[in-house]
Motif scaffolding. Sequence first.
Motif, PDB file in Angstrom:
ATOM      1  N   VAL A  45      25.732  40.736  81.076  1.00  0.00           N
ATOM      2  CA  VAL A  45      25.656  41.876  80.162  1.00  0.00           C
ATOM      3  C   VAL A  45      24.283  42.536  80.220  1.00  0.00           C
ATOM      4  CG1 VAL A  45      25.605  42.497  77.712  1.00  0.00           C
ATOM      5  CG2 VAL A  45      27.458  41.062  78.600  1.00  0.00           C
ATOM      6  N   TYR A  46      23.206  41.701  80.262  1.00  0.00           N
ATOM      7  CA  TYR A  46      21.856  42.247  80.150  1.00  0.00           C
ATOM      8  C   TYR A  46      21.112  42.335  81.479  1.00  0.00           C
ATOM      9  CZ  TYR A  46      22.230  41.842  75.089  1.00  0.00           C
ATOM     10  OH  TYR A  46      22.621  41.990  73.787  1.00  0.00           O
ATOM     11  N   ASP A  47      21.687  41.845  82.557  1.00  0.00           N
ATOM     12  CA  ASP A  47      20.948  41.756  83.820  1.00  0.00           C
ATOM     13  C   ASP A  47      20.467  43.119  84.304  1.00  0.00           C
ATOM     14  OD1 ASP A  47      19.962  40.426  86.176  1.00  0.00           O
ATOM     15  OD2 ASP A  47      21.636  41.343  87.251  1.00  0.00           O
ATOM     16  N   ALA A  48      21.295  44.138  84.206  1.00  0.00           N
ATOM     17  CA  ALA A  48      20.932  45.454  84.749  1.00  0.00           C
ATOM     18  C   ALA A  48      20.071  46.266  83.787  1.00  0.00           C
ATOM     19  CB  ALA A  48      22.204  46.226  85.093  1.00  0.00           C
ATOM     20  N   SER A  49      20.366  46.177  82.486  1.00  0.00           N
ATOM     21  CA  SER A  49      19.715  47.064  81.517  1.00  0.00           C
ATOM     22  C   SER A  49      18.476  46.453  80.866  1.00  0.00           C
ATOM     23  CB  SER A  49      20.716  47.474  80.431  1.00  0.00           C
ATOM     24  OG  SER A  49      21.212  46.323  79.762  1.00  0.00           O
ATOM     25  N   ALA A  50      18.518  45.167  80.528  1.00  0.00           N
ATOM     26  CA  ALA A  50      17.394  44.536  79.819  1.00  0.00           C
ATOM     27  C   ALA A  50      17.346  43.045  80.153  1.00  0.00           C
ATOM     28  CB  ALA A  50      17.546  44.741  78.312  1.00  0.00           C
ATOM     29  N   PRO A  51      16.869  42.713  81.356  1.00  0.00           N
ATOM     30  CA  PRO A  51      16.916  41.305  81.798  1.00  0.00           C
ATOM     31  C   PRO A  51      16.096  40.356  80.934  1.00  0.00           C
ATOM     32  CG  PRO A  51      15.653  42.684  83.325  1.00  0.00           C
ATOM     33  CD  PRO A  51      16.326  43.615  82.383  1.00  0.00           C
ATOM     34  N   THR A  52      15.075  40.854  80.220  1.00  0.00           N
ATOM     35  CA  THR A  52      14.264  39.943  79.395  1.00  0.00           C
ATOM     36  C   THR A  52      15.031  39.439  78.172  1.00  0.00           C
ATOM     37  OG1 THR A  52      13.343  41.836  78.189  1.00  0.00           O
ATOM     38  CG2 THR A  52      12.098  41.029  80.098  1.00  0.00           C
ATOM     39  N   VAL A  53      16.109  40.158  77.806  1.00  0.00           N
ATOM     40  CA  VAL A  53      16.899  39.716  76.651  1.00  0.00           C
ATOM     41  C   VAL A  53      17.530  38.357  76.921  1.00  0.00           C
ATOM     42  CG1 VAL A  53      18.906  40.247  75.213  1.00  0.00           C
ATOM     43  CG2 VAL A  53      17.315  42.064  75.867  1.00  0.00           C
ATOM     44  N   PHE A  54      17.970  38.138  78.173  1.00  0.00           N
ATOM     45  CA  PHE A  54      18.568  36.843  78.507  1.00  0.00           C
ATOM     46  C   PHE A  54      17.547  35.715  78.348  1.00  0.00           C
ATOM     47  CE2 PHE A  54      19.531  33.543  81.728  1.00  0.00           C
ATOM     48  CZ  PHE A  54      20.711  33.078  81.175  1.00  0.00           C
ATOM     49  N   ASP A  55      16.295  35.970  78.738  1.00  0.00           N
ATOM     50  CA  ASP A  55      15.262  34.934  78.586  1.00  0.00           C
ATOM     51  C   ASP A  55      14.967  34.644  77.117  1.00  0.00           C
ATOM     52  OD1 ASP A  55      14.836  34.427  81.287  1.00  0.00           O
ATOM     53  OD2 ASP A  55      13.444  36.100  81.486  1.00  0.00           O
ATOM     54  N   ARG A  56      15.214  35.637  76.241  1.00  0.00           N
ATOM     55  CA  ARG A  56      14.946  35.424  74.819  1.00  0.00           C
ATOM     56  C   ARG A  56      16.112  34.746  74.107  1.00  0.00           C
ATOM     57  NH1 ARG A  56      15.755  38.041  70.031  1.00  0.00           N
ATOM     58  NH2 ARG A  56      16.812  39.810  71.009  1.00  0.00           N
ATOM     59  N   ILE A  57      17.350  35.186  74.449  1.00  0.00           N
ATOM     60  CA  ILE A  57      18.520  34.674  73.724  1.00  0.00           C
ATOM     61  C   ILE A  57      19.124  33.441  74.398  1.00  0.00           C
ATOM     62  CG2 ILE A  57      20.847  35.275  72.944  1.00  0.00           C
ATOM     63  CD1 ILE A  57      19.999  38.115  72.681  1.00  0.00           C
ATOM     64  N   GLY A  58      19.008  33.369  75.717  1.00  0.00           N
ATOM     65  CA  GLY A  58      19.634  32.263  76.454  1.00  0.00           C
ATOM     66  C   GLY A  58      19.260  30.882  75.940  1.00  0.00           C
ATOM     67  N   PRO A  59      17.960  30.580  75.730  1.00  0.00           N
ATOM     68  CA  PRO A  59      17.601  29.248  75.219  1.00  0.00           C
ATOM     69  C   PRO A  59      18.205  28.953  73.844  1.00  0.00           C
ATOM     70  CG  PRO A  59      15.686  30.348  76.134  1.00  0.00           C
ATOM     71  CD  PRO A  59      16.769  31.377  76.094  1.00  0.00           C
ATOM     72  N   LEU A 127      20.991  31.384  87.129  1.00  0.00           N
ATOM     73  CA  LEU A 127      20.771  32.653  86.432  1.00  0.00           C
ATOM     74  C   LEU A 127      19.293  32.993  86.245  1.00  0.00           C
ATOM     75  CD1 LEU A 127      23.541  32.247  83.692  1.00  0.00           C
ATOM     76  CD2 LEU A 127      23.717  33.286  85.953  1.00  0.00           C
ATOM     77  N   GLY A 128      18.413  32.058  86.610  1.00  0.00           N
ATOM     78  CA  GLY A 128      16.983  32.366  86.608  1.00  0.00           C
ATOM     79  C   GLY A 128      16.310  32.343  85.248  1.00  0.00           C
ATOM     80  N   LEU A 129      16.833  31.547  84.311  1.00  0.00           N
ATOM     81  CA  LEU A 129      16.186  31.429  83.001  1.00  0.00           C
ATOM     82  C   LEU A 129      14.817  30.770  83.169  1.00  0.00           C
ATOM     83  CD1 LEU A 129      16.499  31.670  79.871  1.00  0.00           C
ATOM     84  CD2 LEU A 129      17.340  29.318  79.904  1.00  0.00           C
ATOM     85  N   ASP A 130      13.770  31.441  82.652  1.00  0.00           N
ATOM     86  CA  ASP A 130      12.413  30.920  82.788  1.00  0.00           C
ATOM     87  C   ASP A 130      12.154  29.834  81.752  1.00  0.00           C
ATOM     88  OD1 ASP A 130      11.707  32.584  84.908  1.00  0.00           O
ATOM     89  OD2 ASP A 130      11.212  34.233  83.557  1.00  0.00           O
ATOM     90  N   VAL A 131      11.762  28.643  82.218  1.00  0.00           N
ATOM     91  CA  VAL A 131      11.454  27.521  81.323  1.00  0.00           C
ATOM     92  C   VAL A 131      10.118  26.926  81.768  1.00  0.00           C
ATOM     93  CG1 VAL A 131      12.186  25.261  80.479  1.00  0.00           C
ATOM     94  CG2 VAL A 131      13.891  27.018  80.974  1.00  0.00           C
TER      95      VAL A 131
END
Length: 249
Positions: A45-59, A127-131
């Motif tokens: 959902v967020y990869d194209a428009s706002a990829p940083t959202v996944f790093d914030r919500i994913g964890p 998916l490349g989640l930064d940890v």
Amino acid sequence: MTGPLSARITLAVARRVLTQLRRDHRTLALLLLLPCLLESLLWWVYDASAPTVFDRIGPALLAIFPVLVMFLVTSVTTLRERSSGTLERLLAMPMGKLDFLVGYALAFGLVAAVQSALAVAISVGLLGLDVLGPIWLLTIVAVVDAVLGTALGLFVSAFAETEFQAVQFMPALLIPQLLLCGLLVPRDLLPPALERISDVLPLSYAVDAMQHLTGSTSTGQVWQDIGIVAVFAVAGLALGAATLRRRTS
């Protein structure tokens, strides 16, 4: 007679639950794969428009999924065992309520370990989640969260007469925690009254632990959050043992 908690009987209960799950392929697939699919959907959902959202919500979702899934599965399963008379037959044997509840927590904790290992592997590896923190500690947090969900599910099952009622406890008990745990708005930006409420909710500390791991290599605060969630889980199991009924009236 048995003591308050028998390791042999508790492990027998855990094996029985795991055997039932192994035979129920559809439930097992949902338990193990659903969090992976939902994490992937969020990334898409967020990869194209706002990829940083996944790093914030994913964890945060890695902390929330085990609680939601185990709450639903445990509350419905326990209620089904009580309404079918299985629980009454089990408790007629030399088995205490704590044996039953801790056996359930062990079985679903093991399932949660596999579930979270898959979700973390997909999120971080694919998916490349930064940890920044230790990845293995993500799994530890998820397992404790799953035990919390199991404890809450066992506890509320005592107050439900039907499976439909058991499911209805989720919006009453868990949705407020979802809104206040920092998933939508950082907890320190909440209105003061809501921030104080979030401070006494276990899911807040589960999400805090996951978010801390993604932003820092230090683990002291994470272990403190894990300890708080574990205290809530133990309290839930104790309340579950005190309120568990043999049969549905």
